[in-house]
Scaffold this motif. Structure first.
Motif, PDB file in Angstrom:
ATOM      1  N   LEU A 115       0.879  -1.031   0.091  1.00 19.97           N
ATOM      2  CA  LEU A 115       0.171   0.038   0.072  1.00 19.97           C
ATOM      3  C   LEU A 115       0.922   1.315   0.162  1.00 19.97           C
ATOM      4  CD1 LEU A 115      -2.702   1.288   0.320  1.00 19.97           C
ATOM      5  CD2 LEU A 115      -2.561   1.074   2.640  1.00 19.97           C
ATOM      6  N   LYS A 116       1.897   1.211   0.894  1.00 22.43           N
ATOM      7  CA  LYS A 116       2.736   2.550   1.009  1.00 22.43           C
ATOM      8  C   LYS A 116       3.474   2.719  -0.447  1.00 22.43           C
ATOM      9  CE  LYS A 116       7.002   3.985   3.292  1.00 22.43           C
ATOM     10  NZ  LYS A 116       8.005   3.582   4.173  1.00 22.43           N
ATOM     11  N   ASN A 117       3.870   1.584  -1.098  1.00 19.76           N
ATOM     12  CA  ASN A 117       4.729   1.804  -2.521  1.00 19.76           C
ATOM     13  C   ASN A 117       3.784   2.296  -3.267  1.00 19.76           C
ATOM     14  OD1 ASN A 117       7.001   1.086  -1.335  1.00 19.76           O
ATOM     15  ND2 ASN A 117       6.703  -1.248  -1.880  1.00 19.76           N
ATOM     16  N   LYS A 118       2.275   1.803  -3.135  1.00 16.69           N
ATOM     17  CA  LYS A 118       1.361   2.187  -4.287  1.00 16.69           C
ATOM     18  C   LYS A 118       1.105   3.812  -4.380  1.00 16.69           C
ATOM     19  CE  LYS A 118      -0.796  -2.378  -5.095  1.00 16.69           C
ATOM     20  NZ  LYS A 118      -0.894  -2.699  -6.394  1.00 16.69           N
ATOM     21  N   LEU A 119       0.836   4.173  -2.728  1.00 16.97           N
ATOM     22  CA  LEU A 119       0.459   5.478  -2.593  1.00 16.97           C
ATOM     23  C   LEU A 119       1.547   6.540  -2.802  1.00 16.97           C
ATOM     24  CD1 LEU A 119      -1.151   5.170   1.024  1.00 16.97           C
ATOM     25  CD2 LEU A 119      -2.394   5.477  -1.184  1.00 16.97           C
ATOM     26  N   THR A 121       3.743   5.920  -5.650  1.00 20.37           N
ATOM     27  CA  THR A 121       3.524   6.093  -6.864  1.00 20.37           C
ATOM     28  C   THR A 121       2.454   7.126  -7.179  1.00 20.37           C
ATOM     29  OG1 THR A 121       4.427   4.106  -7.263  1.00 20.37           O
ATOM     30  CG2 THR A 121       3.168   4.960  -9.198  1.00 20.37           C
ATOM     31  N   LEU A 122       1.188   6.920  -6.587  1.00 16.63           N
ATOM     32  CA  LEU A 122      -0.186   7.707  -6.911  1.00 16.63           C
ATOM     33  C   LEU A 122       0.246   9.138  -6.659  1.00 16.63           C
ATOM     34  CD1 LEU A 122      -2.890   4.901  -5.984  1.00 16.63           C
ATOM     35  CD2 LEU A 122      -2.258   6.109  -8.234  1.00 16.63           C
ATOM     36  N   MET A 123       0.867   9.560  -5.065  1.00 24.61           N
ATOM     37  CA  MET A 123       1.055  10.876  -4.643  1.00 24.61           C
ATOM     38  C   MET A 123       1.838  11.603  -5.655  1.00 24.61           C
ATOM     39  SD  MET A 123      -1.137  10.892  -2.310  1.00 24.61           S
ATOM     40  CE  MET A 123      -0.782  12.336  -1.610  1.00 24.61           C
ATOM     41  N   GLY A 124       3.000  10.731  -6.179  1.00 21.27           N
ATOM     42  CA  GLY A 124       3.877  11.305  -7.163  1.00 21.27           C
ATOM     43  C   GLY A 124       3.202  11.666  -8.442  1.00 21.27           C
ATOM     44  N   GLN A 125       2.112  11.043  -8.818  1.00 16.04           N
ATOM     45  CA  GLN A 125       1.437  11.119 -10.089  1.00 16.04           C
ATOM     46  C   GLN A 125       0.352  12.511  -9.854  1.00 16.04           C
ATOM     47  OE1 GLN A 125      -0.662   7.549 -11.009  1.00 16.04           O
ATOM     48  NE2 GLN A 125       0.909   6.486 -12.000  1.00 16.04           N
ATOM     49  N   LYS A 126       0.088  12.401  -8.882  1.00 21.06           N
ATOM     50  CA  LYS A 126      -1.068  13.742  -8.277  1.00 21.06           C
ATOM     51  C   LYS A 126       0.017  14.692  -8.216  1.00 21.06           C
ATOM     52  CE  LYS A 126      -4.379  14.824  -4.908  1.00 21.06           C
ATOM     53  NZ  LYS A 126      -4.969  14.500  -3.298  1.00 21.06           N
ATOM     54  N   THR A 127       1.047  14.757  -7.483  1.00 21.52           N
ATOM     55  CA  THR A 127       1.747  15.926  -7.480  1.00 21.52           C
ATOM     56  C   THR A 127       2.107  16.588  -8.900  1.00 21.52           C
ATOM     57  OG1 THR A 127       2.609  15.075  -5.262  1.00 21.52           O
ATOM     58  CG2 THR A 127       3.980  16.783  -6.288  1.00 21.52           C
ATOM     59  N   SER A 128       2.474  15.778  -9.668  1.00 23.00           N
ATOM     60  CA  SER A 128       2.937  16.078 -11.016  1.00 23.00           C
ATOM     61  C   SER A 128       1.692  16.915 -11.772  1.00 23.00           C
ATOM     62  CB  SER A 128       3.424  15.127 -11.678  1.00 23.00           C
ATOM     63  OG  SER A 128       3.753  15.372 -13.096  1.00 23.00           O
ATOM     64  N   LEU A 129       0.543  16.064 -11.571  1.00 25.75           N
ATOM     65  CA  LEU A 129      -0.598  16.575 -12.209  1.00 25.75           C
ATOM     66  C   LEU A 129      -1.152  17.782 -11.751  1.00 25.75           C
ATOM     67  CD1 LEU A 129      -2.524  13.291 -13.154  1.00 25.75           C
ATOM     68  CD2 LEU A 129      -1.554  14.797 -14.865  1.00 25.75           C
ATOM     69  N   THR A 130      -0.878  18.089 -10.303  1.00 27.14           N
ATOM     70  CA  THR A 130      -1.500  19.294  -9.484  1.00 27.14           C
ATOM     71  C   THR A 130      -0.361  20.065  -9.928  1.00 27.14           C
ATOM     72  OG1 THR A 130      -2.204  17.896  -7.685  1.00 27.14           O
ATOM     73  CG2 THR A 130      -1.953  20.187  -7.168  1.00 27.14           C
ATOM     74  N   GLN A 131       0.731  20.061  -9.964  1.00 22.72           N
ATOM     75  CA  GLN A 131       1.457  21.194 -10.431  1.00 22.72           C
ATOM     76  C   GLN A 131       1.303  21.784 -11.712  1.00 22.72           C
ATOM     77  OE1 GLN A 131       5.477  19.320 -10.017  1.00 22.72           O
ATOM     78  NE2 GLN A 131       5.797  19.857  -7.772  1.00 22.72           N
ATOM     79  N   GLU A 132       1.057  20.922 -12.831  1.00 26.22           N
ATOM     80  CA  GLU A 132       0.891  21.091 -14.150  1.00 26.22           C
ATOM     81  C   GLU A 132      -0.476  21.886 -14.073  1.00 26.22           C
ATOM     82  OE1 GLU A 132       1.880  21.706 -17.953  1.00 26.22           O
ATOM     83  OE2 GLU A 132       2.951  20.986 -16.649  1.00 26.22           O
TER      84      GLU A 132
END
Length: 187
Positions: A115-119, A121-132
């Motif tokens: 779960l930690k590893n998946k989160l 990854t997902l938080m990295g994706q969310k951060t990138s999308l949120t920045q854009e």
């Protein structure tokens, strides 16, 4: 046993009301000495001293008592074996429960790690999308502000600059923002 012997000698003959002191071997019963000598009912019978017969009976009874005691000890031993078996079964069950709990705790820990590893990854994706997203919102606000506040001539002079910013945004293809979904399954 002496109290039984005393009891036998205290019993009285029904016919002569004397102490029973002789054993009629033929009839297999205790009688008084008058019944043995003159009673008539025991004529020609074989007699034995009551004390001797008593000792024989006590010996037989003691032998049976000893057998019963041995039987009792064997039964107690069997009960103890069953109790030990019960305890062994309970202990084995408790040990199995401990093993299962340990296995479950290890599985939960593995799931937590997954779960930690998946989160991450997902938080990295969310951060990138949120920045854009924030960059585009800021750009849109700036352009809308320019459209509202600039004069026609100012807008014409800034339009190439504004269009250049749009081109820079579009240089990064949307496909680069498409994230690979993280599967919701756990192993």
């Amino acid at each position: 046993m002496k109290s039984v012997f005393f009891f036998l000698f205290c019993l009285r003959c029904e016919n002569h009301h004397e102490k029973l002191s002789v054993f009629c071997w033929t009839c297999k019963k205790c009688i008084c000495h008058q019944c043995a000598l003159w009673g008539g009912m025991h004529g020609g019978h074989t007699f034995k001293p009551l004390a001797e017969i008593y000792e024989q009976h006590v010996t037989k009874v003691n032998e049976e008592v000893a057998k019963l005691r041995r039987r009792l000890m064997e039964l107690i031993s069997l009960v103890q074996e069953v109790e030990r078996n019960v305890e062994a079964v309970r202990s084995a069950k408790d040990e199995r429960v401990r093993e299962i709990r340990n296995a479950v705790e290890m599985m939960i820990a593995r799931l937590d790690t997954q779960l930690k590893n998946k989160l991450i990854t997902l938080m990295g994706q969310k951060t990138s999308l949120t920045q854009e997203t924030e960059l585009l919102e800021t750009l849109l606000q700036e352009v809308e502000h320019q459209l509202r506040s600039c004069s026609k001539s100012e807008l014409i002079s800034k339009s190439s600059e504004i269009l250049m910013m749009f081109q820079q945004v579009h240089r990064k293809p949307m496909a680069s923002f498409v994230t690979t979904p993280v599967p919701p399954d756990f192993t």
